[in-house]
Design an enzyme around this catalytic site. Structure first.
Site, PDB file in Angstrom:
ATOM      1  N   ASN A 184      -1.615  -0.114   7.208  1.00 22.64           N
ATOM      2  CA  ASN A 184      -0.935  -1.329   7.663  1.00 22.64           C
ATOM      3  C   ASN A 184      -0.041  -1.969   6.601  1.00 22.64           C
ATOM      4  O   ASN A 184       0.080  -3.186   6.527  1.00 22.64           O
ATOM      5  CB  ASN A 184      -1.971  -2.322   8.193  1.00 22.64           C
ATOM      6  CG  ASN A 184      -3.108  -2.559   7.200  1.00 22.64           C
ATOM      7  OD1 ASN A 184      -3.014  -2.143   6.055  1.00 22.64           O
ATOM      8  ND2 ASN A 184      -4.156  -3.231   7.643  1.00 22.64           N
TER       9      ASN A 184
ATOM     10  N   ARG B 140      -0.248 -14.727   4.806  1.00 27.27           N
ATOM     11  CA  ARG B 140      -1.049 -14.097   5.869  1.00 27.27           C
ATOM     12  C   ARG B 140      -0.358 -14.211   7.225  1.00 27.27           C
ATOM     13  O   ARG B 140      -0.423 -13.307   8.051  1.00 27.27           O
ATOM     14  CB  ARG B 140      -2.479 -14.664   5.899  1.00 27.27           C
ATOM     15  CG  ARG B 140      -3.269 -14.288   4.650  1.00 27.27           C
ATOM     16  CD  ARG B 140      -4.744 -14.590   4.763  1.00 27.27           C
ATOM     17  NE  ARG B 140      -5.457 -13.626   5.590  1.00 27.27           N
ATOM     18  CZ  ARG B 140      -5.901 -12.439   5.172  1.00 27.27           C
ATOM     19  NH1 ARG B 140      -5.693 -12.046   3.923  1.00 27.27           N
ATOM     20  NH2 ARG B 140      -6.532 -11.626   5.977  1.00 27.27           N
TER      21      ARG B 140
ATOM     22  N   HIS C 195      -1.648  -5.312   1.629  1.00 28.63           N
ATOM     23  CA  HIS C 195      -2.887  -6.085   1.516  1.00 28.63           C
ATOM     24  C   HIS C 195      -2.530  -7.496   1.062  1.00 28.63           C
ATOM     25  O   HIS C 195      -1.649  -7.673   0.238  1.00 28.63           O
ATOM     26  CB  HIS C 195      -3.794  -5.415   0.464  1.00 28.63           C
ATOM     27  CG  HIS C 195      -4.821  -6.342  -0.106  1.00 28.63           C
ATOM     28  ND1 HIS C 195      -6.017  -6.590   0.523  1.00 28.63           N
ATOM     29  CD2 HIS C 195      -4.815  -7.120  -1.239  1.00 28.63           C
ATOM     30  CE1 HIS C 195      -6.721  -7.465  -0.193  1.00 28.63           C
ATOM     31  NE2 HIS C 195      -6.013  -7.788  -1.268  1.00 28.63           N
TER      32      HIS C 195
ATOM     33  N   ARG D  50       3.312  -6.429   9.593  1.00 27.20           N
ATOM     34  CA  ARG D  50       2.528  -5.361  10.215  1.00 27.20           C
ATOM     35  C   ARG D  50       2.979  -5.099  11.652  1.00 27.20           C
ATOM     36  O   ARG D  50       3.016  -3.944  12.090  1.00 27.20           O
ATOM     37  CB  ARG D  50       1.034  -5.713  10.155  1.00 27.20           C
ATOM     38  CG  ARG D  50       0.448  -5.549   8.749  1.00 27.20           C
ATOM     39  CD  ARG D  50      -0.963  -6.090   8.664  1.00 27.20           C
ATOM     40  NE  ARG D  50      -1.602  -5.789   7.385  1.00 27.20           N
ATOM     41  CZ  ARG D  50      -2.768  -6.310   7.005  1.00 27.20           C
ATOM     42  NH1 ARG D  50      -3.411  -7.169   7.794  1.00 27.20           N
ATOM     43  NH2 ARG D  50      -3.296  -5.989   5.833  1.00 27.20           N
TER      44      ARG D  50
ATOM     45  N   THR E  46      -4.888  -7.291  10.910  1.00 22.18           N
ATOM     46  CA  THR E  46      -5.153  -5.934  10.428  1.00 22.18           C
ATOM     47  C   THR E  46      -4.485  -4.826  11.238  1.00 22.18           C
ATOM     48  O   THR E  46      -3.914  -3.896  10.675  1.00 22.18           O
ATOM     49  CB  THR E  46      -6.684  -5.682  10.401  1.00 22.18           C
ATOM     50  OG1 THR E  46      -7.314  -6.770   9.737  1.00 22.18           O
ATOM     51  CG2 THR E  46      -7.019  -4.385   9.689  1.00 22.18           C
TER      52      THR E  46
ATOM     53  N   LYS F  77       0.829  -1.198   0.000  1.00 25.23           N
ATOM     54  CA  LYS F  77       0.000   0.000   0.000  1.00 25.23           C
ATOM     55  C   LYS F  77       0.876   1.265   0.000  1.00 25.23           C
ATOM     56  O   LYS F  77       2.095   1.186   0.241  1.00 25.23           O
ATOM     57  CB  LYS F  77      -0.925  -0.042   1.219  1.00 25.23           C
ATOM     58  CG  LYS F  77      -1.959  -1.186   1.165  1.00 25.23           C
ATOM     59  CD  LYS F  77      -2.752  -1.267   2.472  1.00 25.23           C
ATOM     60  CE  LYS F  77      -3.867  -2.286   2.432  1.00 25.23           C
ATOM     61  NZ  LYS F  77      -4.581  -2.384   3.728  1.00 25.23           N
TER      62      LYS F  77
HETATM   63  P1  ADP Z   1      -7.097  -7.207   6.176  1.00 19.70           P
HETATM   64  O1  ADP Z   1      -6.316  -6.282   5.295  1.00 19.70           O
HETATM   65  O2  ADP Z   1      -6.351  -7.490   7.446  1.00 19.70           O
HETATM   66  O3  ADP Z   1      -7.567  -8.462   5.455  1.00 19.70           O
HETATM   67  P2  ADP Z   1      -9.855  -6.213   5.995  1.00 19.70           P
HETATM   68  O4  ADP Z   1     -10.003  -7.027   4.751  1.00 19.70           O
HETATM   69  O5  ADP Z   1     -10.851  -6.404   7.080  1.00 19.70           O
HETATM   70  O6  ADP Z   1      -8.392  -6.398   6.648  1.00 19.70           O
HETATM   71  O7  ADP Z   1      -9.883  -4.661   5.628  1.00 19.70           O
HETATM   72  C1  ADP Z   1      -9.186  -4.166   4.513  1.00 19.70           C
HETATM   73  C2  ADP Z   1      -8.362  -2.974   4.922  1.00 19.70           C
HETATM   74  O8  ADP Z   1      -9.225  -1.899   5.311  1.00 19.70           O
HETATM   75  C3  ADP Z   1      -7.455  -3.169   6.142  1.00 19.70           C
HETATM   76  O9  ADP Z   1      -6.222  -3.735   5.812  1.00 19.70           O
HETATM   77  C4  ADP Z   1      -7.302  -1.757   6.660  1.00 19.70           C
HETATM   78  O10 ADP Z   1      -6.343  -1.009   5.933  1.00 19.70           O
HETATM   79  C5  ADP Z   1      -8.663  -1.149   6.376  1.00 19.70           C
HETATM   80  N1  ADP Z   1      -9.648  -1.239   7.470  1.00 19.70           N
HETATM   81  C6  ADP Z   1     -10.383  -2.329   7.803  1.00 19.70           C
HETATM   82  N2  ADP Z   1     -11.251  -2.050   8.776  1.00 19.70           N
HETATM   83  C7  ADP Z   1     -11.093  -0.741   9.084  1.00 19.70           C
HETATM   84  C8  ADP Z   1     -11.732   0.179   9.991  1.00 19.70           C
HETATM   85  N3  ADP Z   1     -12.725  -0.209  10.781  1.00 19.70           N
HETATM   86  N4  ADP Z   1     -11.317   1.441  10.021  1.00 19.70           N
HETATM   87  C9  ADP Z   1     -10.345   1.872   9.206  1.00 19.70           C
HETATM   88  N5  ADP Z   1      -9.713   1.064   8.310  1.00 19.70           N
HETATM   89  C10 ADP Z   1     -10.068  -0.221   8.242  1.00 19.70           C
HETATM   90 MG    MG Z   2      -9.027  -8.619   3.767  1.00 22.92          MG
END
Ligand code: ADP
Ligand code: MG
Length: 170
Positions: A150, A113, A153, A130, A119, A9
């Site tokens: 973070n 992962r 992705h 992360r 996250t 990102k």
């Molecule tokens: P991951 O990337 O860990 O799989 P998700 O698919 O749930 O997480 O969410 C996608 C991305 O959206 C996260 O990596 C993060 O950057 C952002 N994100 C998720 N939930 C939130 C939230 N409640 N507030 C702000 N940003 C969020």
């Molecule tokens: Mg995701």
């Protein structure tokens, strides 16, 4: 062999963490089979993250759970809040160039992962990408009205890997 889609990102690229991330994946035995750097178009960013009700519901629920843990509530219903988070996410991934890649290897998605961590960088274990390179959290991001930054992705199932790979590679 299985594949996984990774997107470094804007914060990861700006901070010069591309080599660090690739190194960790390669050290674990994953092979980079495709890679490109680009600035996303709005259409690409829109395709990257799902917009179905179930996905938005989960996103909203995850936010609510995080806020509840610190005794705060989100007034919006899950889908409405999920929509808001998705918009924050769009602004984040569109803010500057990203690096997209496909990795191939044994249990590639599980391995990737595990190396990336959960996250919230603030809660991710030391030793994960992360955990080592982000201290952001959903709680802080929510109160700032922006996405949780973070570093990268990782696709989370085969369908997502396929769909997201198609956005970036022939
Ligand atoms: P991951 O990337 O860990 O799989 P998700 O698919 O749930 O997480 O969410 C996608 C991305 O959206 C996260 O990596 C993060 O950057 C952002 N994100 C998720 N939930 C939130 C939230 N409640 N507030 C702000 N940003 C969020
Ligand atoms: Mg995701």
């Amino acid at each position: 062999m299985a594949k996984v889609f990774i997107l470094i990102k804007p914060d990861g690229v700006k901070r010069g963490l591309v080599g660090e991330c690739v190194n960790r994946f390669e050290n674990a035995g994953l092979k980079v089979v495709a890679m490109r750097m680009l600035k996303l178009s709005e259409a690409m960013a829109d395709k990257l993250y799902p917009s179905d009700k179930q996905w938005l519901e989960n996103l909203g629920m995850k936010a609510k759970e995080s806020m509840n843990k610190i005794g705060k509530d989100i007034k919006d219903d899950n889908v409405s809040h999920g929509k808001k988070v998705r918009q924050w996410l769009m602004d984040y991934v569109l803010s500057s160039p990203v690096v997209a890649m496909v990795l191939d290897g044994n249990d590639a998605m599980t391995v990737a992962r595990k190396l990336v961590g959960p996250t919230d960088g603030a809660a991710a274990s030391a030793g994960t990408i992360r955990g080592d390179f982000s201290s952001d959290s959903i709680v802080t991001a929510t109160s700032d009205g922006r996405a949780n930054m973070n570093v990268l992705h990782v696709s989370s199932d085969e369908k997502e890997t396929e769909n997201q790979t198609k956005i970036f590679f022939d």
